[in-house]
Design a protein around this motif. Structure first.
Motif, PDB file in Angstrom:
ATOM      1  N   LEU A  31       0.807  -1.217   0.000  1.00  0.00           N
ATOM      2  CA  LEU A  31       0.000   0.000   0.000  1.00  0.00           C
ATOM      3  C   LEU A  31       0.840   1.267   0.000  1.00  0.00           C
ATOM      4  O   LEU A  31       0.323   2.353  -0.268  1.00  0.00           O
ATOM      5  CB  LEU A  31      -0.939   0.001   1.209  1.00  0.00           C
ATOM      6  CG  LEU A  31      -1.948  -1.146   1.256  1.00  0.00           C
ATOM      7  CD1 LEU A  31      -2.797  -1.046   2.514  1.00  0.00           C
ATOM      8  CD2 LEU A  31      -2.831  -1.163   0.018  1.00  0.00           C
ATOM      9  N   THR A  32       2.121   1.142   0.307  1.00  0.00           N
ATOM     10  CA  THR A  32       3.030   2.288   0.310  1.00  0.00           C
ATOM     11  C   THR A  32       4.458   1.769   0.389  1.00  0.00           C
ATOM     12  O   THR A  32       4.699   0.680   0.918  1.00  0.00           O
ATOM     13  CB  THR A  32       2.755   3.229   1.496  1.00  0.00           C
ATOM     14  OG1 THR A  32       3.682   4.322   1.468  1.00  0.00           O
ATOM     15  CG2 THR A  32       2.902   2.505   2.825  1.00  0.00           C
ATOM     16  N   ASP A  33       5.392   2.542  -0.138  1.00  0.00           N
ATOM     17  CA  ASP A  33       6.800   2.194   0.040  1.00  0.00           C
ATOM     18  C   ASP A  33       7.391   2.936   1.232  1.00  0.00           C
ATOM     19  O   ASP A  33       8.537   2.709   1.601  1.00  0.00           O
ATOM     20  CB  ASP A  33       7.597   2.514  -1.225  1.00  0.00           C
ATOM     21  CG  ASP A  33       7.594   4.006  -1.562  1.00  0.00           C
ATOM     22  OD1 ASP A  33       6.575   4.670  -1.277  1.00  0.00           O
ATOM     23  OD2 ASP A  33       8.582   4.494  -2.143  1.00  0.00           O
ATOM     24  N   ARG A  34       6.615   3.802   1.850  1.00  0.00           N
ATOM     25  CA  ARG A  34       7.107   4.599   2.970  1.00  0.00           C
ATOM     26  C   ARG A  34       7.138   3.776   4.262  1.00  0.00           C
ATOM     27  O   ARG A  34       6.333   2.875   4.455  1.00  0.00           O
ATOM     28  CB  ARG A  34       6.222   5.843   3.187  1.00  0.00           C
ATOM     29  CG  ARG A  34       6.263   6.798   2.003  1.00  0.00           C
ATOM     30  CD  ARG A  34       5.223   7.898   2.126  1.00  0.00           C
ATOM     31  NE  ARG A  34       5.218   8.723   0.921  1.00  0.00           N
ATOM     32  CZ  ARG A  34       5.797   9.921   0.829  1.00  0.00           C
ATOM     33  NH1 ARG A  34       6.373  10.455   1.888  1.00  0.00           N
ATOM     34  NH2 ARG A  34       5.771  10.589  -0.312  1.00  0.00           N
ATOM     35  N   CYS A  35       8.073   4.140   5.136  1.00  0.00           N
ATOM     36  CA  CYS A  35       8.171   3.469   6.430  1.00  0.00           C
ATOM     37  C   CYS A  35       8.599   4.474   7.476  1.00  0.00           C
ATOM     38  O   CYS A  35       9.320   5.431   7.172  1.00  0.00           O
ATOM     39  CB  CYS A  35       9.163   2.304   6.361  1.00  0.00           C
ATOM     40  SG  CYS A  35       9.120   1.242   7.836  1.00  0.00           S
ATOM     41  N   ASN A  36       8.152   4.261   8.710  1.00  0.00           N
ATOM     42  CA  ASN A  36       8.529   5.164   9.804  1.00  0.00           C
ATOM     43  C   ASN A  36       9.662   4.602  10.658  1.00  0.00           C
ATOM     44  O   ASN A  36       9.980   5.162  11.709  1.00  0.00           O
ATOM     45  CB  ASN A  36       7.311   5.497  10.679  1.00  0.00           C
ATOM     46  CG  ASN A  36       6.473   4.289  11.015  1.00  0.00           C
ATOM     47  OD1 ASN A  36       6.841   3.153  10.732  1.00  0.00           O
ATOM     48  ND2 ASN A  36       5.318   4.521  11.608  1.00  0.00           N
ATOM     49  N   LEU A  37      10.269   3.493  10.228  1.00  0.00           N
ATOM     50  CA  LEU A  37      11.488   2.980  10.833  1.00  0.00           C
ATOM     51  C   LEU A  37      12.591   2.951   9.773  1.00  0.00           C
ATOM     52  O   LEU A  37      12.309   3.065   8.579  1.00  0.00           O
ATOM     53  CB  LEU A  37      11.279   1.574  11.396  1.00  0.00           C
ATOM     54  CG  LEU A  37      10.232   1.420  12.511  1.00  0.00           C
ATOM     55  CD1 LEU A  37      10.164  -0.043  12.954  1.00  0.00           C
ATOM     56  CD2 LEU A  37      10.522   2.330  13.697  1.00  0.00           C
ATOM     57  N   ARG A  38      13.810   2.756  10.218  1.00  0.00           N
ATOM     58  CA  ARG A  38      14.963   2.683   9.314  1.00  0.00           C
ATOM     59  C   ARG A  38      15.819   1.480   9.700  1.00  0.00           C
ATOM     60  O   ARG A  38      16.972   1.626  10.090  1.00  0.00           O
ATOM     61  CB  ARG A  38      15.786   3.965   9.409  1.00  0.00           C
ATOM     62  CG  ARG A  38      15.109   5.158   8.779  1.00  0.00           C
ATOM     63  CD  ARG A  38      15.284   5.112   7.277  1.00  0.00           C
ATOM     64  NE  ARG A  38      14.503   6.131   6.618  1.00  0.00           N
ATOM     65  CZ  ARG A  38      14.602   6.414   5.330  1.00  0.00           C
ATOM     66  NH1 ARG A  38      15.454   5.747   4.584  1.00  0.00           N
ATOM     67  NH2 ARG A  38      13.850   7.331   4.787  1.00  0.00           N
ATOM     68  N   CYS A  39      15.241   0.292   9.615  1.00  0.00           N
ATOM     69  CA  CYS A  39      15.944  -0.911  10.043  1.00  0.00           C
ATOM     70  C   CYS A  39      17.235  -1.080   9.247  1.00  0.00           C
ATOM     71  O   CYS A  39      17.251  -0.966   8.018  1.00  0.00           O
ATOM     72  CB  CYS A  39      15.055  -2.135   9.877  1.00  0.00           C
ATOM     73  SG  CYS A  39      13.567  -2.066  10.911  1.00  0.00           S
ATOM     74  N   THR A  40      18.311  -1.369   9.944  1.00  0.00           N
ATOM     75  CA  THR A  40      19.631  -1.374   9.320  1.00  0.00           C
ATOM     76  C   THR A  40      19.769  -2.447   8.243  1.00  0.00           C
ATOM     77  O   THR A  40      20.549  -2.281   7.309  1.00  0.00           O
ATOM     78  CB  THR A  40      20.718  -1.584  10.375  1.00  0.00           C
ATOM     79  OG1 THR A  40      20.421  -2.763  11.132  1.00  0.00           O
ATOM     80  CG2 THR A  40      20.772  -0.400  11.333  1.00  0.00           C
ATOM     81  N   TYR A  41      19.006  -3.573   8.361  1.00  0.00           N
ATOM     82  CA  TYR A  41      19.107  -4.623   7.358  1.00  0.00           C
ATOM     83  C   TYR A  41      18.156  -4.395   6.185  1.00  0.00           C
ATOM     84  O   TYR A  41      18.080  -5.210   5.271  1.00  0.00           O
ATOM     85  CB  TYR A  41      18.842  -6.010   7.973  1.00  0.00           C
ATOM     86  CG  TYR A  41      17.482  -6.147   8.627  1.00  0.00           C
ATOM     87  CD1 TYR A  41      16.343  -6.400   7.882  1.00  0.00           C
ATOM     88  CD2 TYR A  41      17.359  -6.033   9.999  1.00  0.00           C
ATOM     89  CE1 TYR A  41      15.113  -6.524   8.486  1.00  0.00           C
ATOM     90  CE2 TYR A  41      16.128  -6.163  10.615  1.00  0.00           C
ATOM     91  CZ  TYR A  41      15.010  -6.411   9.856  1.00  0.00           C
ATOM     92  OH  TYR A  41      13.782  -6.529  10.456  1.00  0.00           O
ATOM     93  N   CYS A  42      17.438  -3.263   6.215  1.00  0.00           N
ATOM     94  CA  CYS A  42      16.454  -2.977   5.169  1.00  0.00           C
ATOM     95  C   CYS A  42      16.734  -1.672   4.443  1.00  0.00           C
ATOM     96  O   CYS A  42      16.600  -1.593   3.224  1.00  0.00           O
ATOM     97  CB  CYS A  42      15.053  -2.940   5.786  1.00  0.00           C
ATOM     98  SG  CYS A  42      13.707  -2.705   4.600  1.00  0.00           S
TER      99      CYS A  42
END
Length: 341
Positions: A31-42
């Protein structure tokens, strides 16, 4: 140009089958490519740039494609993903529309859990059946280091809210990474057993935006099971159909723990999944290097039959497997956050 079309009379459903005889009944919809985290493996700490909003599928377009999938192609389950799907504006309303038809597929959602506490009840009322929540550590300092955000407390509240709302089973997904969080494998499993969640450990895959994945840092399924066996007595559970997880029952409890060994024990031969990105591109494999543009068909006025044909053609071209580790393997151009989990 028109973005919607009147539905055609539904024909008899023919299985959505590829050239290897695999029948596809599971659709992952980002539904979106946005995320509110910044996981280091992602993801890297900054970037990548997000898709422009006009390129994203509208609610009407998502509803239409899911209807075509269910009524013409035999799609029976739909998982809403991202990025972080809870960032989609008006998500409960979209879920209600997807769940409304009598023949609607079963709806689930994969989330990082940050916003789940305030939305779980509304999503369940709208027709969502269950959730998968990503949680790689139970330690606040480590969570902050892994995700670059201090939101562990919000995720734990979200898990409890999902359970209270009846989004069952509540599944917890963790990606162990060597030298980062593999020491918490038994601890995470014990947490899930205590709270009635279903724990699943996932081998890390080469789908990070920064291209930093290293196989030697991947914690394998055998290693995960070895660590679990040091704390729990486990009994194998027969695999259900094409489910990606191998599961074990924790003896003395009703809890089940799973391992998704996408790299060391690939399950491509039984794969029943197809993926739709947030900008309307159909992918016949998580690691596909080509996509089919359903958004262009939608916005060009194509009827349901034309979209069905494009969908079938895309799935017919699916390869035998992802080929990680082979000389011919090539990473997809898009990272996981842009493909959809």
């Amino acid at each position: 140009m028109p973005t919607t079309a009147l539905p055609d009379a539904a024909p008899a459903v023919r299985p959505l089958q590829d050239r290897f005889g695999r029948v596809h009944t599971d659709l992952r919809v980002s539904l979106t490519d946005r995320c509110n985290l910044r996981c280091t493996y992602c993801m890297p700490e900054e970037g990548p740039g997000w898709l422009p909003r006009p390129e994203l599928l509208t609610d009407d377009e998502v509803v239409r494609l899911v209807r075509i999938g269910a009524q013409r192609l035999g799609i029976r389950t739909v998982r809403l993903t991202g990025g972080e799907p809870l960032l989609r504006r008006g998500l409960p309303g979209l879920v209600a529309r997807l769940a409304a038809p009598a023949d609607a597929p079963e709806l689930s959602l994969t989330t990082n859990g940050v916003g789940l506490a305030r939305s779980a009840a509304a999503l369940r009322e709208a027709g969502l059946r269950r959730v998968n929540v990503s949680l790689d550590t139970l330690r606040r300092d480590r969570y902050r280091e892994l995700t670059r955000r201090d939101r562990l407390a919000d995720v734990l509240l979200g898990l409890a809210a999902a359970r209270a709302a009846g989004l069952a089973p509540v599944k917890v997904n963790a990606v162990p990474v060597r030298g980062v969080n593999e020491d918490e494998i038994p601890e995470l499993a014990a947490f899930a057993v205590e709270h009635g969640y279903r724990m699943r450990f996932i081998e890390s895959m080469p789908l990070d935006a920064q291209g930093a994945w290293q196989r030697e840092r991947m914690v394998t399924a055998d290693e995960i099971l070895e660590r679990l066996a040091g704390r729990f007595a486990l009994e194998p559970v027969p695999r259900a159909g094409s489910a990606p997880a191998e599961e074990w029952r924790v003896l003395g409890t009703d809890a089940v723990v799973g391992v998704i060994a996408s790299v060391t024990r690939p399950f491509c031969g039984g794969c029943d999944r197809v993926r739709l990105t947030a900008d309307g591109q159909l992918r016949n494999c998580l690691f596909a290097t080509a996509e089919s543009d359903l958004r262009a068909l939608l916005r060009g006025g194509a009827d349901d039959a034309a979209i069905e044909d494009a969908w079938r053609t895309a799935v017919a071209g699916k390869g035998p497997g992802h080929g990680i580790g082979s000389a011919s393997f090539r990473r997809p151009d898009r990272p996981m956050s842009a493909i959809g989990g």
